[in-house]
Design a protein around this motif. Sequence first.
Motif, short mmCIF file in Angstrom:
data_model
loop_
_atom_site.label_atom_id
_atom_site.label_comp_id
_atom_site.label_asym_id
_atom_site.label_seq_id
_atom_site.Cartn_x
_atom_site.Cartn_y
_atom_site.Cartn_z
N VAL A 134 0.84 -1.19 0.00
CA VAL A 134 0.00 0.00 0.00
C VAL A 134 0.89 1.26 0.00
O VAL A 134 0.90 2.04 0.95
N PRO A 135 1.64 1.48 -1.07
CA PRO A 135 2.58 2.60 -1.11
C PRO A 135 1.87 3.95 -1.21
O PRO A 135 0.73 4.05 -1.68
N GLN A 136 2.58 4.99 -0.76
CA GLN A 136 2.08 6.36 -0.92
C GLN A 136 2.98 7.14 -1.89
O GLN A 136 2.82 8.35 -2.03
N ASP A 137 3.89 6.41 -2.56
CA ASP A 137 4.78 7.04 -3.54
C ASP A 137 4.74 6.28 -4.86
O ASP A 137 5.70 6.25 -5.62
N ALA A 138 3.59 5.66 -5.13
CA ALA A 138 3.40 4.89 -6.36
C ALA A 138 1.90 4.83 -6.62
O ALA A 138 1.09 5.15 -5.76
N LEU A 139 1.55 4.41 -7.82
CA LEU A 139 0.14 4.16 -8.13
C LEU A 139 0.06 2.88 -8.93
O LEU A 139 1.09 2.31 -9.33
N TYR A 140 -1.16 2.40 -9.12
CA TYR A 140 -1.37 1.14 -9.82
C TYR A 140 -2.23 1.35 -11.06
O TYR A 140 -3.22 2.09 -11.02
N ARG A 141 -1.84 0.68 -12.14
CA ARG A 141 -2.64 0.67 -13.36
C ARG A 141 -3.36 -0.67 -13.44
O ARG A 141 -2.72 -1.73 -13.43
N LEU A 142 -4.67 -0.62 -13.51
CA LEU A 142 -5.51 -1.82 -13.63
C LEU A 142 -6.06 -1.82 -15.04
O LEU A 142 -6.91 -0.99 -15.39
N ASP A 194 -0.36 -3.29 -12.59
CA ASP A 194 1.04 -2.86 -12.68
C ASP A 194 1.30 -1.72 -11.73
O ASP A 194 0.53 -0.75 -11.67
N ARG A 195 2.39 -1.82 -10.97
CA ARG A 195 2.80 -0.74 -10.08
C ARG A 195 3.67 0.24 -10.86
O ARG A 195 4.60 -0.15 -11.56
N LEU A 196 3.37 1.53 -10.69
CA LEU A 196 4.12 2.60 -11.34
C LEU A 196 4.64 3.53 -10.25
O LEU A 196 3.86 4.17 -9.54
N ASP A 197 5.95 3.62 -10.10
CA ASP A 197 6.55 4.41 -9.04
C ASP A 197 6.71 5.86 -9.44
O ASP A 197 7.06 6.18 -10.58
N CYS A 198 6.48 6.75 -8.48
CA CYS A 198 6.70 8.17 -8.68
C CYS A 198 8.20 8.47 -8.58
O CYS A 198 8.98 7.64 -8.13
N GLU A 199 8.56 9.69 -8.97
CA GLU A 199 9.94 10.14 -8.77
C GLU A 199 10.23 10.15 -7.27
O GLU A 199 9.37 10.50 -6.46
N PRO A 200 11.43 9.76 -6.88
CA PRO A 200 11.76 9.74 -5.43
C PRO A 200 11.61 11.14 -4.81
O PRO A 200 11.88 12.13 -5.44
N ILE A 201 11.12 11.14 -3.57
CA ILE A 201 10.89 12.38 -2.84
C ILE A 201 11.67 12.33 -1.54
O ILE A 201 11.65 11.33 -0.83
#
Length: 200
Positions: free
Chosen positions: A174-182, A188-195
């Motif tokens: 349950v990340p808060q720095d990524a989103l999922y494409r259904l 598929d998990r898609l990661d954001c730029e590192p913060i």
Amino acid sequence: MIYLCRHGQTEWNREGRLQGRTESDLTALGRLQAAAMADLLFDLVAREPAATWTLVASPLRRARMTAEAIGRRLGLPLAFDERLLEIDVGEWSGRLRDEVRGENSHLAGDDAWGFHAPGGETYEGMMARIADWLADQAPEPERRLIVVSHGVAGRLLRGAYASLSREETLAQDVPQDALYRLSAGQIDRLDCEPIEEPAC
């Protein structure tokens, strides 16, 4: 297609408290995470007219604040649906997660321990409302949704989408720095730029 986001970090996330339906504001890091999700989504959907996408969120403030950042970046209006609310953790709401787990050692190793809260929501009840929301959406491939929800609600939505078992559903990240494409039956998990976490 659904792009599924969890809200950014909240004050209670940082403190390790169970939130459930209780309100807790985004931290400075949470606001940066919301902006990073908005930037990633902009890159993902920029090739399509904004009007083809619908942005919908849980009405809880932490999801709304995250969704508003996405809506501003993408130029999309925001709708709400209560079926996307987080799990109701009843009498455990606002309590420290470690404290609750320490008092309920008989639930150790149970990925569904949060569903045992006195006065809270059951797995079956929550899955029914999440599946009901999903069934109301346009079929693939016409579906074009950006959804902002919560940790447990996001797990169950992915589980309902992919027909995962209860165990598989609850074991998901349950990340808060990524989103999922259904899309097309795949997740598929898609990661954001590192913060970097802002200094206090």
